[in-house]
Scaffold this active site. Structure first.
Site, PDB file in Angstrom:
ATOM      1  N   SER A 127       0.821  -1.208   0.000  1.00  0.00           N
ATOM      2  CA  SER A 127       0.000   0.000   0.000  1.00  0.00           C
ATOM      3  C   SER A 127       0.854   1.257   0.000  1.00  0.00           C
ATOM      4  O   SER A 127       0.323   2.346  -0.163  1.00  0.00           O
ATOM      5  CB  SER A 127      -0.952  -0.003   1.192  1.00  0.00           C
ATOM      6  OG  SER A 127      -0.268  -0.323   2.356  1.00  0.00           O
ATOM      7  N   HIS A 132      -1.771  -2.554  -7.002  1.00  0.00           N
ATOM      8  CA  HIS A 132      -2.384  -2.185  -5.725  1.00  0.00           C
ATOM      9  C   HIS A 132      -3.908  -2.205  -5.820  1.00  0.00           C
ATOM     10  O   HIS A 132      -4.509  -1.375  -6.496  1.00  0.00           O
ATOM     11  CB  HIS A 132      -1.878  -0.783  -5.318  1.00  0.00           C
ATOM     12  CG  HIS A 132      -2.310  -0.375  -3.953  1.00  0.00           C
ATOM     13  ND1 HIS A 132      -2.502   0.925  -3.588  1.00  0.00           N
ATOM     14  CD2 HIS A 132      -2.610  -1.115  -2.859  1.00  0.00           C
ATOM     15  CE1 HIS A 132      -2.892   0.973  -2.335  1.00  0.00           C
ATOM     16  NE2 HIS A 132      -2.972  -0.243  -1.869  1.00  0.00           N
ATOM     17  N   GLU A 180      -4.116   0.393  -8.841  1.00  0.00           N
ATOM     18  CA  GLU A 180      -2.994   1.288  -9.161  1.00  0.00           C
ATOM     19  C   GLU A 180      -1.861   0.407  -9.677  1.00  0.00           C
ATOM     20  O   GLU A 180      -1.484  -0.575  -9.010  1.00  0.00           O
ATOM     21  CB  GLU A 180      -2.514   2.036  -7.909  1.00  0.00           C
ATOM     22  CG  GLU A 180      -3.417   3.166  -7.459  1.00  0.00           C
ATOM     23  CD  GLU A 180      -2.891   3.872  -6.201  1.00  0.00           C
ATOM     24  OE1 GLU A 180      -3.027   5.099  -6.124  1.00  0.00           O
ATOM     25  OE2 GLU A 180      -2.366   3.210  -5.291  1.00  0.00           O
ATOM     26  N   ASN A 224      -3.526   6.446  -1.453  1.00  0.00           N
ATOM     27  CA  ASN A 224      -3.227   6.504  -0.012  1.00  0.00           C
ATOM     28  C   ASN A 224      -2.606   7.828   0.412  1.00  0.00           C
ATOM     29  O   ASN A 224      -2.740   8.245   1.563  1.00  0.00           O
ATOM     30  CB  ASN A 224      -2.329   5.334   0.391  1.00  0.00           C
ATOM     31  CG  ASN A 224      -3.139   4.056   0.507  1.00  0.00           C
ATOM     32  OD1 ASN A 224      -4.355   4.114   0.656  1.00  0.00           O
ATOM     33  ND2 ASN A 224      -2.483   2.918   0.432  1.00  0.00           N
TER      34      ASN A 224
HETATM   35  N1  CAA Z   1     -17.609 -10.297  -2.503  1.00  0.00           N
HETATM   36  C1  CAA Z   1     -18.507  -9.940  -3.436  1.00  0.00           C
HETATM   37  N2  CAA Z   1     -19.325  -8.883  -3.317  1.00  0.00           N
HETATM   38  C2  CAA Z   1     -19.239  -8.162  -2.183  1.00  0.00           C
HETATM   39  C3  CAA Z   1     -18.322  -8.458  -1.168  1.00  0.00           C
HETATM   40  C4  CAA Z   1     -17.491  -9.585  -1.361  1.00  0.00           C
HETATM   41  N3  CAA Z   1     -16.565  -9.931  -0.467  1.00  0.00           N
HETATM   42  N4  CAA Z   1     -18.476  -7.537  -0.172  1.00  0.00           N
HETATM   43  C5  CAA Z   1     -19.455  -6.701  -0.564  1.00  0.00           C
HETATM   44  N5  CAA Z   1     -19.922  -7.095  -1.769  1.00  0.00           N
HETATM   45  C6  CAA Z   1     -20.962  -6.431  -2.560  1.00  0.00           C
HETATM   46  C7  CAA Z   1     -22.308  -6.556  -1.892  1.00  0.00           C
HETATM   47  O1  CAA Z   1     -22.912  -7.776  -2.258  1.00  0.00           O
HETATM   48  C8  CAA Z   1     -23.039  -5.341  -2.438  1.00  0.00           C
HETATM   49  O2  CAA Z   1     -23.517  -5.622  -3.740  1.00  0.00           O
HETATM   50  P1  CAA Z   1     -24.797  -4.828  -4.382  1.00  0.00           P
HETATM   51  O3  CAA Z   1     -24.351  -3.406  -4.567  1.00  0.00           O
HETATM   52  O4  CAA Z   1     -25.048  -5.534  -5.655  1.00  0.00           O
HETATM   53  O5  CAA Z   1     -25.885  -4.978  -3.369  1.00  0.00           O
HETATM   54  C9  CAA Z   1     -21.939  -4.290  -2.560  1.00  0.00           C
HETATM   55  O6  CAA Z   1     -20.715  -5.035  -2.598  1.00  0.00           O
HETATM   56  C10 CAA Z   1     -21.916  -3.343  -1.394  1.00  0.00           C
HETATM   57  O7  CAA Z   1     -21.836  -4.092  -0.187  1.00  0.00           O
HETATM   58  P2  CAA Z   1     -22.777  -3.888   1.077  1.00  0.00           P
HETATM   59  O8  CAA Z   1     -24.205  -3.656   0.673  1.00  0.00           O
HETATM   60  O9  CAA Z   1     -22.493  -4.993   2.044  1.00  0.00           O
HETATM   61  O10 CAA Z   1     -22.217  -2.604   1.796  1.00  0.00           O
HETATM   62  P3  CAA Z   1     -22.317  -1.058   1.458  1.00  0.00           P
HETATM   63  O11 CAA Z   1     -23.232  -0.719   0.352  1.00  0.00           O
HETATM   64  O12 CAA Z   1     -22.503  -0.434   2.783  1.00  0.00           O
HETATM   65  O13 CAA Z   1     -20.832  -0.757   0.937  1.00  0.00           O
HETATM   66  C11 CAA Z   1     -18.473  -0.651   1.013  1.00  0.00           C
HETATM   67  C12 CAA Z   1     -19.721  -1.161   1.693  1.00  0.00           C
HETATM   68  C13 CAA Z   1     -18.312  -1.343  -0.342  1.00  0.00           C
HETATM   69  C14 CAA Z   1     -17.306  -1.046   1.924  1.00  0.00           C
HETATM   70  C15 CAA Z   1     -18.574   0.895   0.793  1.00  0.00           C
HETATM   71  O14 CAA Z   1     -18.919   1.508   1.997  1.00  0.00           O
HETATM   72  C16 CAA Z   1     -17.294   1.496   0.288  1.00  0.00           C
HETATM   73  O15 CAA Z   1     -16.969   1.434  -0.882  1.00  0.00           O
HETATM   74  N6  CAA Z   1     -16.507   2.121   1.205  1.00  0.00           N
HETATM   75  C17 CAA Z   1     -15.253   2.739   0.873  1.00  0.00           C
HETATM   76  C18 CAA Z   1     -14.183   1.699   0.851  1.00  0.00           C
HETATM   77  C19 CAA Z   1     -12.847   2.291   0.507  1.00  0.00           C
HETATM   78  O16 CAA Z   1     -12.634   3.481   0.385  1.00  0.00           O
HETATM   79  N7  CAA Z   1     -11.869   1.385   0.373  1.00  0.00           N
HETATM   80  C20 CAA Z   1     -10.533   1.761   0.069  1.00  0.00           C
HETATM   81  C21 CAA Z   1      -9.695   1.548   1.278  1.00  0.00           C
HETATM   82  S1  CAA Z   1      -8.016   2.001   0.967  1.00  0.00           S
HETATM   83  C22 CAA Z   1      -7.323   0.564   0.467  1.00  0.00           C
HETATM   84  O17 CAA Z   1      -7.901  -0.477   0.419  1.00  0.00           O
HETATM   85  C23 CAA Z   1      -5.931   0.669   0.044  1.00  0.00           C
HETATM   86  C24 CAA Z   1      -4.905   0.530   1.042  1.00  0.00           C
HETATM   87  O18 CAA Z   1      -3.774   0.295   0.645  1.00  0.00           O
HETATM   88  C25 CAA Z   1      -5.090   0.741   2.481  1.00  0.00           C
END
Ligand code: CAA
Length: 282
Positions: A118, A139, A151, A189
């Site tokens: 990351s 990434h 990325e 990030n």
């Molecule tokens: N496999 C398949 N599908 C999945 C899944 C999985 N493991 N987890 C969730 N889903 C699907 C769900 O089935 C749902 O599908 P539909 O839209 O068709 O209903 C969809 O994804 C959304 O899931 P939820 O309804 O459970 O949850 P939500 O709508 O509240 O969304 C979230 C949750 C996707 C986490 C959303 O809040 C989000 O995008 N948050 C931001 C996340 C973010 O910014 N991540 C980046 C972090 S930084 C990083 O990762 C990099 C690093 O290096 C640190």
């Protein structure tokens, strides 16, 4: 791409997500971890992830079972020797990653070695490898099955053909590859984690509760989740490690980690994975 498996190193949250996306996109995946129990947890979580798609009629039960049959797991690094591409998603510890890359580069003389790091330098990782031109950053973002970005980070030594190959793989996984230079924190990030750090300062100063910060950013900036809920999802230890990389890499005090974030990591309040971070989880 041939039928050869794509290797994934590390069966934590990111490794699981990457393996899930690989098998549901038709690739064979060889998942490696040092701990057998972790591989068991990974298989069960991947199955749950695929079941979500079945429940939403996005995947048939038969396709889910076929995808699971494409997943192999092993605690032996040698199991990756036949992979064309190996994606490393081990914990963010520079010494650990450098050892892994050194070992992987001896294991296979022509596999592309991609790191899901990351924020660590790809150029430094490439430098420990034989044929450093095949080292690249790939990434992914958590949750990997949901978020579309990859990325693609080019180390100083990375060849054009390596970058092209990884861009093609990202596309085959239904992701969008965005090219980024090998600069601390890359693009996302460097923007996202200082925002989380600033949110922690707001809480530390008593200016707002975690609930208020998160509600404000969801409602006022249309973020899907607030920055502190996101910190809990990413892991507070990971956020702190990224702030340290930004501070060391740029030497700029604007990247100083929030003392509250440090204290929470010291206390083991790492977010969802420990049941407590800025919020509590059952
Ligand atoms: N496999 C398949 N599908 C999945 C899944 C999985 N493991 N987890 C969730 N889903 C699907 C769900 O089935 C749902 O599908 P539909 O839209 O068709 O209903 C969809 O994804 C959304 O899931 P939820 O309804 O459970 O949850 P939500 O709508 O509240 O969304 C979230 C949750 C996707 C986490 C959303 O809040 C989000 O995008 N948050 C931001 C996340 C973010 O910014 N991540 C980046 C972090 S930084 C990083 O990762 C990099 C690093 O290096 C640190």
């Amino acid at each position: 791409m041939s039928d050869k498996a794509i290797g994934v190193v590390g069966a934590g949250t990111m490794g699981q997500g990457i393996a899930q996306v690989l098998i549901s996109s038709g690739f064979n995946a060889q998942l490696y971890d040092v701990a057998d129990e972790q591989l068991g947890r990974a298989r069960s979580n991947i199955e749950k992830g695929l079941s979500k798609l079945v429940a939403k009629d996005k995947l048939s039960e038969a396709d889910k079972n076929a995808a699971l049959a494409r997943l192999s797991t092993s605690t032996a690094l040698d199991a990756l020797s036949d992979c064309e591409v190996i994606i490393e998603a081990a914990p963010e510890q520079p010494a650990l990653k450098e050892k892994l890359f050194r070992d992987l580069s001896h294991l296979s003389s022509d596999a592309i070695l991609a790191s899901n790091t990351s924020s660590l330098s790809l150029t430094r990782l490439a430098a420990v490898c034989e044929r450093p031109e095949r080292v690249v950053g790939m990434h992914f973002f958590n949750p990997v099955p949901v978020l579309k970005l990859v990325e693609v980070i080019r180390a100083e030594q990375t060849s054009d053909s390596t970058v092209e190959r990884i861009e093609r793989l990202a596309e085959a996984l239904g992701k969008t590859a965005v090219p980024v230079g090998d600069s601390p924190g890359f693009a996302v990030n460097r923007l996202l984690v200082p925002m989380i750090n600033e949110a922690a300062f707001l809480v530390q100063e008593g200016a707002a509760t975690p609930e208020a910060v998160d509600a404000a950013m969801k409602l006022g900036a249309a973020h899907p989740m607030g920055p502190l809920a996101l910190a809990d999802l990413i892991g507070l230890d990971v956020c702190l490690a990224i702030m340290n990389v930004l501070q060391d890499g740029f030497g700029d005090p604007k990247y100083r980690p929030c003392p509250l974030l440090k204290r929470m990591v010291d206390a083991g309040y790492l977010g969802r994975k420990t049941g407590r971070g800025f919020h509590r989880y059952d």
